[in-house]
Write an enzyme that holds these catalytic residues in place. Structure first.
Site, short mmCIF file in Angstrom:
data_model
loop_
_atom_site.label_atom_id
_atom_site.label_comp_id
_atom_site.label_asym_id
_atom_site.label_seq_id
_atom_site.Cartn_x
_atom_site.Cartn_y
_atom_site.Cartn_z
N LYS A 22 -3.12 -32.54 -9.27
CA LYS A 22 -3.86 -31.37 -8.75
C LYS A 22 -4.09 -31.47 -7.25
CE LYS A 22 -8.69 -29.75 -8.82
NZ LYS A 22 -9.28 -30.56 -7.74
N ASN A 23 -4.67 -32.56 -6.82
CA ASN A 23 -5.10 -32.60 -5.42
C ASN A 23 -3.95 -32.73 -4.43
OD1 ASN A 23 -7.72 -32.15 -6.13
ND2 ASN A 23 -8.37 -34.30 -5.98
N ARG A 93 -12.45 -25.45 -3.90
CA ARG A 93 -12.71 -26.28 -2.73
C ARG A 93 -11.50 -26.34 -1.80
NH1 ARG A 93 -16.53 -28.38 0.41
NH2 ARG A 93 -16.06 -30.45 1.16
N CYS A 117 -16.58 -27.78 -7.03
CA CYS A 117 -17.65 -28.41 -7.83
C CYS A 117 -18.92 -28.55 -7.00
CB CYS A 117 -17.20 -29.78 -8.31
SG CYS A 117 -15.82 -29.72 -9.46
N ARG A 122 -21.61 -30.57 0.77
CA ARG A 122 -20.25 -31.11 0.99
C ARG A 122 -19.81 -30.69 2.39
NH1 ARG A 122 -16.55 -30.14 -4.30
NH2 ARG A 122 -15.35 -31.83 -3.38
N PRO A 123 -20.27 -31.46 3.40
CA PRO A 123 -20.00 -31.05 4.79
C PRO A 123 -18.52 -31.07 5.13
CG PRO A 123 -20.98 -33.25 4.71
CD PRO A 123 -20.99 -32.73 3.31
N ILE A 124 -18.13 -30.27 6.14
CA ILE A 124 -16.75 -30.34 6.64
C ILE A 124 -16.75 -30.60 8.15
CG2 ILE A 124 -15.67 -28.96 4.80
CD1 ILE A 124 -15.58 -26.65 6.95
N ASP A 125 -17.81 -31.29 8.60
CA ASP A 125 -17.92 -31.57 10.04
C ASP A 125 -16.72 -32.36 10.58
OD1 ASP A 125 -19.29 -33.52 8.28
OD2 ASP A 125 -19.40 -34.71 10.11
N GLN A 126 -16.14 -33.22 9.75
CA GLN A 126 -15.01 -34.02 10.23
C GLN A 126 -13.74 -33.16 10.38
OE1 GLN A 126 -15.48 -37.30 11.29
NE2 GLN A 126 -17.55 -36.52 10.93
N ASP A 306 -13.58 -39.48 -8.70
CA ASP A 306 -13.16 -38.48 -9.69
C ASP A 306 -12.97 -39.09 -11.09
OD1 ASP A 306 -13.29 -36.51 -7.84
OD2 ASP A 306 -11.14 -36.16 -7.66
N ARG A 398 -9.72 -25.96 -14.42
CA ARG A 398 -9.33 -26.01 -13.00
C ARG A 398 -8.43 -27.21 -12.74
NH1 ARG A 398 -13.83 -27.17 -9.70
NH2 ARG A 398 -12.16 -27.43 -8.25
C1 UD1 Z 1 -11.44 -34.47 -2.32
C2 UD1 Z 1 -11.00 -34.09 -3.70
C3 UD1 Z 1 -12.07 -34.38 -4.73
C4 UD1 Z 1 -12.53 -35.83 -4.61
C5 UD1 Z 1 -12.88 -36.18 -3.19
C6 UD1 Z 1 -13.17 -37.67 -3.00
C7 UD1 Z 1 -9.49 -32.25 -3.29
C8 UD1 Z 1 -9.28 -30.78 -3.36
N1 UD1 Z 1 -10.70 -32.67 -3.70
O1 UD1 Z 1 -12.59 -33.66 -2.02
O2 UD1 Z 1 -11.53 -34.15 -6.02
O3 UD1 Z 1 -13.70 -36.01 -5.41
O4 UD1 Z 1 -11.77 -35.85 -2.32
O5 UD1 Z 1 -12.08 -38.44 -3.41
O6 UD1 Z 1 -8.61 -33.00 -2.95
N2 UD1 Z 1 -17.66 -35.85 4.23
C9 UD1 Z 1 -18.37 -35.58 5.38
N3 UD1 Z 1 -17.80 -34.75 6.31
C10 UD1 Z 1 -16.59 -34.18 6.15
C11 UD1 Z 1 -15.89 -34.44 4.96
C12 UD1 Z 1 -16.44 -35.28 4.02
O7 UD1 Z 1 -19.49 -36.07 5.56
O8 UD1 Z 1 -16.14 -33.44 7.04
C13 UD1 Z 1 -18.28 -36.76 3.20
C14 UD1 Z 1 -19.09 -35.99 2.18
O9 UD1 Z 1 -20.20 -36.76 1.80
C15 UD1 Z 1 -18.17 -35.89 0.98
C16 UD1 Z 1 -17.40 -37.21 1.08
O10 UD1 Z 1 -17.28 -37.44 2.49
O11 UD1 Z 1 -18.88 -35.76 -0.23
C17 UD1 Z 1 -16.01 -37.16 0.49
O12 UD1 Z 1 -15.36 -36.02 1.03
P1 UD1 Z 1 -13.81 -35.79 1.04
O13 UD1 Z 1 -13.07 -37.09 0.90
O14 UD1 Z 1 -13.51 -34.93 2.20
O15 UD1 Z 1 -13.64 -35.00 -0.30
P2 UD1 Z 1 -13.11 -33.55 -0.54
O16 UD1 Z 1 -11.93 -33.28 0.35
O17 UD1 Z 1 -14.25 -32.59 -0.54
#
Ligand code: UD1
Length: 422
Positions: A22-23, A93, A117, A122-126, A306, A398
């Site tokens: 999936k991912n 997501r 989920c 679930r920040p996207i600052d990075q 996961d 999903r």
């Molecule tokens: C992806 C996977 C999800 C999996 C997760 C961790 C997809 C579509 N989803 O989610 O199934 O559970 O990886 O393996 O591939 N964080 C920040 N800032 C950011 C981004 C992340 O602080 O900009 C932190 C958050 O606490 C977040 C954690 O890092 O919960 C993990 O995030 P990330 O690895 O980015 O997971 P996703 O891409 O959301």
């Protein structure tokens, strides 16, 4: 609306074939936006997130067609940026990959807020830090994220403050067509990162180091079409490994890369489960009783977050007291209440769950509160006495390709039934 009904207590025996990941599939589908040519994707799992992603591309003007052999042809030559439908984008997501893909292809992006989920914030600052490093100016509003790179996308060096799967993939997508070279430090190393990089390289990108914590992307002028097969889904495989152990059955799990499963295998072996590895298959069987363990989820190659709810279900019927620490995601224990309905004894304190193994679970009505939590409910239901009814199964659909059909074939008494409403 449908629910899953399981009459539990039957060991799983036989063979199950794992679908594409999936991912990886989601990153690759949105990556097709970067290519003005035909891409043929093989081994795409036909799960609802994949169908939704294909529909989003279609609505952006891409041509998407399914071949008789199940492969899917995507041609984004005439796709238009900035018009992805918000109602679909917010259902998942991974639609945040449109940000990187639109920025890479058009030099600007406008995408609605993504969903997925509910794990707390679930920040996207990075991701944003990365887009800015490449020359993008990011504007956030309640409904949209907009990025403008007036002077084009330029390669840059970037150090992620936290390891992020989505952020790393978004950087790959945004930087492949940039002028110059991009270096990502502290990159995520998950197999799906490698698969997205392999896909882009097959289209003519120049990416090295995927799978390590330093990835280099040398920008190219354009990408070309290709045929690409998606890597097998390690989380689906891990879920069936745990289902075999929970029912004390014996499953041969085919179409896997055993190396990707090492952290899951190691913890199951520690519990007393037997795992035999072959080139592209593993055989899992379990004695009774299984032992308690302590476990912390970590970025790859650590034990995957996961796979956290699924092993929690297994530990709840294993001897002794286990401690399970969530090390990746803010709030991933919402499902524990549902496991308790089946008779599990679990206390949660912050990011730690303390699981006191019980001798058995008993069927009840539960909810799939999110995708992997739903998988844990299926596992618990298979291992329970009596009938378990799982609602909100759209979460499960999903991410799991034909989970009911696959489990039926290996001996589960499981079916999907329509929920009767007045
Ligand atoms: C992806 C996977 C999800 C999996 C997760 C961790 C997809 C579509 N989803 O989610 O199934 O559970 O990886 O393996 O591939 N964080 C920040 N800032 C950011 C981004 C992340 O602080 O900009 C932190 C958050 O606490 C977040 C954690 O890092 O919960 C993990 O995030 P990330 O690895 O980015 O997971 P996703 O891409 O959301």
């Amino acid at each position: 609306m449908e629910k899953i009904v399981i009459r539990g207590g039957k060991p799983l025996n036989g063979s199950v074939v794992i679908s594409g990941m999936k991912n990886a599939a989601l990153g690759i589908i949105f990556g097709c936006l970067l290519v003005k040519d035909k891409i043929t994707l093989e081994d795409l799992p036909m799960i609802s997130d994949v169908k939704l992603s294909l529909e989003i591309l279609r609505r952006m003007g891409a041509e998407v067609a399914e071949n008789a052999d199940g492969s899917v042809v995507i041609d984004c030559t005439n796709a238009v940026g900035g018009i992805s439908p918000c109602d679909l984008v917010k259902k998942m997501r991974a639609s945040y990959y449109l940000l990187g893909a639109e920025l890479g292809r058009f030099g600007r992006a406008k995408v609605g807020r993504s969903g997925g989920c509910d794990f707390g914030t679930r920040p996207i600052d990075q991701h944003i830090k990365g887009f800015e490093a490449l020359g993008g100016v990011v504007t956030l509003s309640d409904d949209y994220i907009r990025i403008e790179a007036e002077n084009g996308i330029r390669g840059s060096e970037l150090f992620f403050d936290v390891i992020t799967v989505g952020g790393t993939i978004n950087m790959l997508l945004a930087a492949v067509l940039a002028e110059g070279t991009t270096v990502i430090e502290n990159a995520a190393k998950e197999p799906h990162i490698v698969d997205v990089a392999n896909f882009l390289n097959t289209c003519g990108a120049v990416i090295t180091g995927a799978g390590t914590d330093t990835i280099k992307i040398k920008g190219v002028k354009e990408l070309h079409g290709c045929t690409y097969a998606i890597v097998p889904d390690m989380i689906e495989a891990g879920t069936y490994m745990i289902a075999a152990a929970a029912t004390r059955g014996c499953l041969r799990i085919e179409n896997v890369i055993p190396k990707h499963l090492e952290s899951i295998t190691a913890k199951l072996v520690e519990m007393g489960v037997s795992v035999d590895e072959f080139d592209d298959a593993i055989v899992v069987s379990a004695p009774d009783p299984l032992r308690h363990i302590n476990l912390k989820t970590l970025p790859y190659p650590g034990y995957p977050t996961d796979m956290q709810p699924q092993i929690c279900a297994l530990l709840s019927i294993s001897e002794g007291t286990s401690h399970l620490i969530e090390g990746v995601i803010e709030n991933r224990f919402r499902y524990v209440e549902e496991l308790r309905r089946l008779g599990a004894s679990i206390e949660v304190n912050g990011k730690t769950a303390t699981i006191n193994g019980v001798s058995g679970l008993h069927g009840a009505r539960v909810r799939a509160v999110d995708l992997r939590a739903g998988a844990a409910m299926v596992i618990a239901g298979l291992a329970s006495d009596g009938v378990t009814e799982i609602e909100d199964i759209h979460h499960i659909e999903r991410g799991y390709n034909d989970i009911v059909g696959k489990l039926k074939k290996v001996g589960a008494d499981i079916e999907k039934v329509e929920i009767q409403t007045l």
